[in-house]
Design a protein around this motif. Structure first.
Motif, mmCIF file in Angstrom:
data_model
loop_
_atom_site.group_PDB
_atom_site.id
_atom_site.type_symbol
_atom_site.label_atom_id
_atom_site.label_comp_id
_atom_site.label_asym_id
_atom_site.label_seq_id
_atom_site.Cartn_x
_atom_site.Cartn_y
_atom_site.Cartn_z
ATOM 1 N N THR A 55 64.806 -94.723 84.575
ATOM 2 C CA THR A 55 63.843 -94.991 83.766
ATOM 3 C C THR A 55 62.440 -94.391 84.093
ATOM 4 O OG1 THR A 55 64.921 -97.134 83.128
ATOM 5 C CG2 THR A 55 62.521 -96.912 82.810
ATOM 6 N N ILE A 56 61.757 -93.872 83.153
ATOM 7 C CA ILE A 56 60.367 -93.196 83.347
ATOM 8 C C ILE A 56 59.520 -93.936 82.574
ATOM 9 C CG2 ILE A 56 58.915 -91.121 83.134
ATOM 10 C CD1 ILE A 56 61.629 -89.405 83.589
ATOM 11 N N VAL A 57 58.382 -94.463 83.148
ATOM 12 C CA VAL A 57 57.444 -95.288 82.363
ATOM 13 C C VAL A 57 56.043 -94.759 82.362
ATOM 14 C CG1 VAL A 57 56.453 -97.627 82.366
ATOM 15 C CG2 VAL A 57 58.619 -97.456 83.275
ATOM 16 N N ILE A 58 55.315 -94.608 81.004
ATOM 17 C CA ILE A 58 54.215 -94.217 81.026
ATOM 18 C C ILE A 58 53.467 -95.204 80.306
ATOM 19 C CG2 ILE A 58 54.520 -91.584 80.815
ATOM 20 C CD1 ILE A 58 54.709 -91.887 77.757
ATOM 21 N N LYS A 59 52.127 -94.966 80.262
ATOM 22 C CA LYS A 59 51.232 -96.100 79.614
ATOM 23 C C LYS A 59 51.213 -95.974 78.144
ATOM 24 C CE LYS A 59 47.691 -96.271 83.389
ATOM 25 N NZ LYS A 59 46.287 -96.188 83.792
ATOM 26 N N ALA A 60 50.999 -97.247 77.378
ATOM 27 C CA ALA A 60 51.138 -97.390 75.969
ATOM 28 C C ALA A 60 49.809 -96.917 75.468
ATOM 29 C CB ALA A 60 51.504 -98.821 75.620
ATOM 30 N N GLY A 61 49.893 -96.322 74.206
ATOM 31 C CA GLY A 61 48.817 -96.068 73.532
ATOM 32 C C GLY A 61 48.540 -94.568 73.206
ATOM 33 N N ASP A 62 48.169 -94.213 72.000
ATOM 34 C CA ASP A 62 48.040 -92.872 71.726
ATOM 35 C C ASP A 62 46.978 -92.062 72.608
ATOM 36 O OD1 ASP A 62 49.019 -91.061 69.567
ATOM 37 O OD2 ASP A 62 46.722 -90.596 69.661
ATOM 38 N N GLU A 63 46.109 -93.256 73.022
ATOM 39 C CA GLU A 63 45.015 -92.256 74.139
ATOM 40 C C GLU A 63 45.493 -91.814 75.268
ATOM 41 O OE1 GLU A 63 44.789 -96.995 74.747
ATOM 42 O OE2 GLU A 63 45.194 -95.577 73.117
ATOM 43 N N HIS A 64 46.722 -92.290 75.540
ATOM 44 C CA HIS A 64 47.636 -91.794 76.851
ATOM 45 C C HIS A 64 48.568 -90.783 76.353
ATOM 46 C CE1 HIS A 64 45.634 -94.931 79.187
ATOM 47 N NE2 HIS A 64 46.147 -95.699 78.467
ATOM 48 N N LYS A 65 48.591 -90.217 75.180
ATOM 49 C CA LYS A 65 49.175 -89.014 74.715
ATOM 50 C C LYS A 65 48.827 -87.722 75.351
ATOM 51 C CE LYS A 65 50.351 -87.408 70.460
ATOM 52 N NZ LYS A 65 50.888 -87.591 69.254
ATOM 53 N N THR A 66 48.563 -87.465 76.632
ATOM 54 C CA THR A 66 47.672 -86.603 77.149
ATOM 55 C C THR A 66 48.688 -85.473 78.121
ATOM 56 O OG1 THR A 66 47.346 -88.239 79.060
ATOM 57 C CG2 THR A 66 45.859 -88.196 77.167
ATOM 58 N N LEU A 67 47.799 -84.712 78.596
ATOM 59 C CA LEU A 67 48.516 -83.941 79.755
ATOM 60 C C LEU A 67 48.539 -84.657 81.102
ATOM 61 C CD1 LEU A 67 49.123 -80.802 80.334
ATOM 62 C CD2 LEU A 67 46.782 -80.572 81.093
ATOM 63 N N ASP A 68 48.093 -85.502 81.241
ATOM 64 C CA ASP A 68 48.487 -86.247 82.408
ATOM 65 C C ASP A 68 49.590 -86.975 82.436
ATOM 66 O OD1 ASP A 68 45.995 -85.578 83.813
ATOM 67 O OD2 ASP A 68 44.855 -87.305 83.489
ATOM 68 N N SER A 69 49.960 -87.990 81.244
ATOM 69 C CA SER A 69 51.000 -88.158 81.013
ATOM 70 C C SER A 69 52.259 -87.544 80.995
ATOM 71 C CB SER A 69 51.247 -89.392 79.524
ATOM 72 O OG SER A 69 50.121 -90.107 79.657
ATOM 73 N N LEU A 70 51.938 -86.422 80.167
ATOM 74 C CA LEU A 70 53.111 -85.257 80.111
ATOM 75 C C LEU A 70 53.389 -84.800 81.598
ATOM 76 C CD1 LEU A 70 54.791 -83.628 78.478
ATOM 77 C CD2 LEU A 70 52.698 -81.822 78.571
ATOM 78 N N SER A 71 52.227 -84.692 82.567
ATOM 79 C CA SER A 71 52.785 -84.008 83.677
ATOM 80 C C SER A 71 53.451 -85.151 84.712
ATOM 81 C CB SER A 71 51.345 -83.986 84.594
ATOM 82 O OG SER A 71 51.509 -83.583 85.837
ATOM 83 N N HIS A 72 53.333 -86.448 84.399
ATOM 84 C CA HIS A 72 53.999 -87.448 85.279
ATOM 85 C C HIS A 72 55.371 -87.420 84.755
ATOM 86 C CE1 HIS A 72 54.857 -91.425 86.405
ATOM 87 N NE2 HIS A 72 55.328 -91.955 85.439
ATOM 88 N N VAL A 73 55.629 -87.258 83.541
ATOM 89 C CA VAL A 73 56.933 -87.073 83.062
ATOM 90 C C VAL A 73 57.727 -85.935 83.700
ATOM 91 C CG1 VAL A 73 58.592 -87.016 81.299
ATOM 92 C CG2 VAL A 73 56.611 -88.386 80.824
ATOM 93 N N TRP A 74 57.168 -84.824 83.554
ATOM 94 C CA TRP A 74 57.639 -83.688 84.426
ATOM 95 C C TRP A 74 58.164 -84.039 85.815
ATOM 96 C CZ3 TRP A 74 53.336 -79.869 82.285
ATOM 97 C CH2 TRP A 74 53.791 -79.456 80.947
ATOM 98 N N SER A 75 57.158 -84.754 86.561
ATOM 99 C CA SER A 75 57.068 -84.799 87.971
ATOM 100 C C SER A 75 58.351 -85.947 88.192
ATOM 101 C CB SER A 75 55.776 -85.537 88.285
ATOM 102 O OG SER A 75 54.657 -84.705 88.358
ATOM 103 N N GLU A 76 58.357 -86.911 87.320
ATOM 104 C CA GLU A 76 59.515 -87.829 87.482
ATOM 105 C C GLU A 76 60.830 -87.324 87.139
ATOM 106 O OE1 GLU A 76 59.011 -91.820 88.347
ATOM 107 O OE2 GLU A 76 57.857 -90.099 89.272
#
Length: 345
Positions: A55-76
């Motif tokens: 499981t990979i978890v990111i923060k909820a909300g469109d304000e988190h549809k960002t490069l930082d969240s994307l980078s977190h998914v790639w890193s995981e």
């Protein structure tokens, strides 16, 4: 782009198991946000086909549809040993399917993904059609690619996890699909408190037909942007203010302005416009704007991806189901549409 495989699930476990098998994945991952981790992952987490899935978890909300969240998914994915033969299951609303689809399309130059939309908005819009991406520089969906998920599995069981506001958010995209389809569907959408599986399936079919004919938005697919030129500007303005709004609400408000422009510029019937606008104001209210916000809204509209040669492009209608693509409007006409949004009905 080949036709999107969309499955209306009669048995979610069976459909998901079959979709996973078709991907022949060496490793499986599921992407959720903090909300769908709590509300939706338990629905599928116990399935036999989900055993061993990371499981990979990111923060909820469109304000988190960002490069930082994307980078977190790639890193995981990298940390847990994903390869180009791995699978990412996107379990969530449009933010998760947009960002997860983009992560899958770009990691190792592309891995398989399955979308399981858990909101009405994602079921009828975001998860279907191959658009992926993130917000960037305060602009909606500024960076992304076209790439279909291997499968999209729709199950109305997830609608039971949704509040009224999120049901309405999805209903706005259904309203848009109905406006580009038929008066019969338009009446049915406006009468429905919560969509049936049949209405949901027929609504998704409208988008599928358009996407199949024009997968990369060179022509007909621009019809799906009805309400979005102004709607995305409302949405981006809300992000700038630090008070984000649900996507469907912004689209509904955008429809008010663009139906007004349709009346003025392409002869859309006034009585139908007033009926739809009345429905929108009753259910969605209005975003609080003044004429002082017009310059910002106009500036945001100039970033719309449909624009050509510096002109703001609109997808308008001459009647329900009668499309008028690549329409332009003067600054005065757009400001009049915003005036109508603030004061008229």
């Amino acid at each position: 782009m080949e036709e999107q495989k969309v499955i209306m699930a009669a048995n979610l476990e069976r459909e998901l198991a079959g979709a996973i098998d078709e991907c022949h994945a060496d490793k499986k991952f599921v992407l959720v946000d903090e909300t769908t981790e709590r509300l939706c992952l338990p629905v599928v987490g116990g399935f036999e086909c989900m055993q061993g899935v990371e499981t990979i978890v990111i923060k909820a909300g469109d304000e988190h549809k960002t490069l930082d969240s994307l980078s977190h998914v790639w890193s995981e994915l990298q940390r847990m040993g994903a390869t180009r033969h791995s699978l990412l299951i996107n379990l969530g609303g449009g933010m998760v399917t947009d960002l997860g689809g983009f992560a899958a399309a770009t990691f190792k130059r592309g891995i398989s993904c399955i979308n399981i939309p858990t909101t009405l908005l994602a079921m009828v819009d975001a998860s279907v059609g191959g658009k992926t991406g993130i917000n960037f520089g305060e602009l909606k969906n500024e960076v992304g690619v076209f790439r279909n998920a291997s499968s999209v599995i729709l199950d109305t069981v997830f609608l039971q996890t949704m509040d009224r506001e999120n049901i309405l958010s999805g209903a706005a995209e259904m309203l848009k699909h109905a406006l580009i389809s038929s008066r019969e569907m338009l009446a049915e959408v406006m009468e429905a408190e919560c969509p049936s599986s049949s209405l949901l399936e027929r609504n998704v079919a409208v988008k599928q037909r358009v996407v199949l004919e024009d997968p990369t938005e060179q022509g007909l697919r621009k019809a799906l942007n009805l309400g979005h030129t102004v709607g995305h500007a409302f949405e981006s303005l809300a992000l700038r203010r630090g008070t984000p709004v649900l996507h469907g609400y912004a689209v509904a408000w955008g429809l008010v302005c663009e139906l007004y422009l349709s009346v003025v510029k392409t002869g859309f019937p006034v009585d139908v416009m007033r009926q739809v606008v009345g429905y929108i104001i009753e259910h969605y209210g209005r975003m609080d704007i003044t004429c002082n916000d017009y310059p910002q809204l106009l500036e945001l509209m100039t970033h719309d991806k449909k624009n050509t040669a510096g002109r703001i492009n609109f997808s308008l209608l001459s009647d329900v189901g009668q499309l008028c693509l690549n329409q332009t409007a003067t600054q005065q006409e757009i400001e009049e549409a915003l005036d109508f949004y603030r004061e008229g009905q």
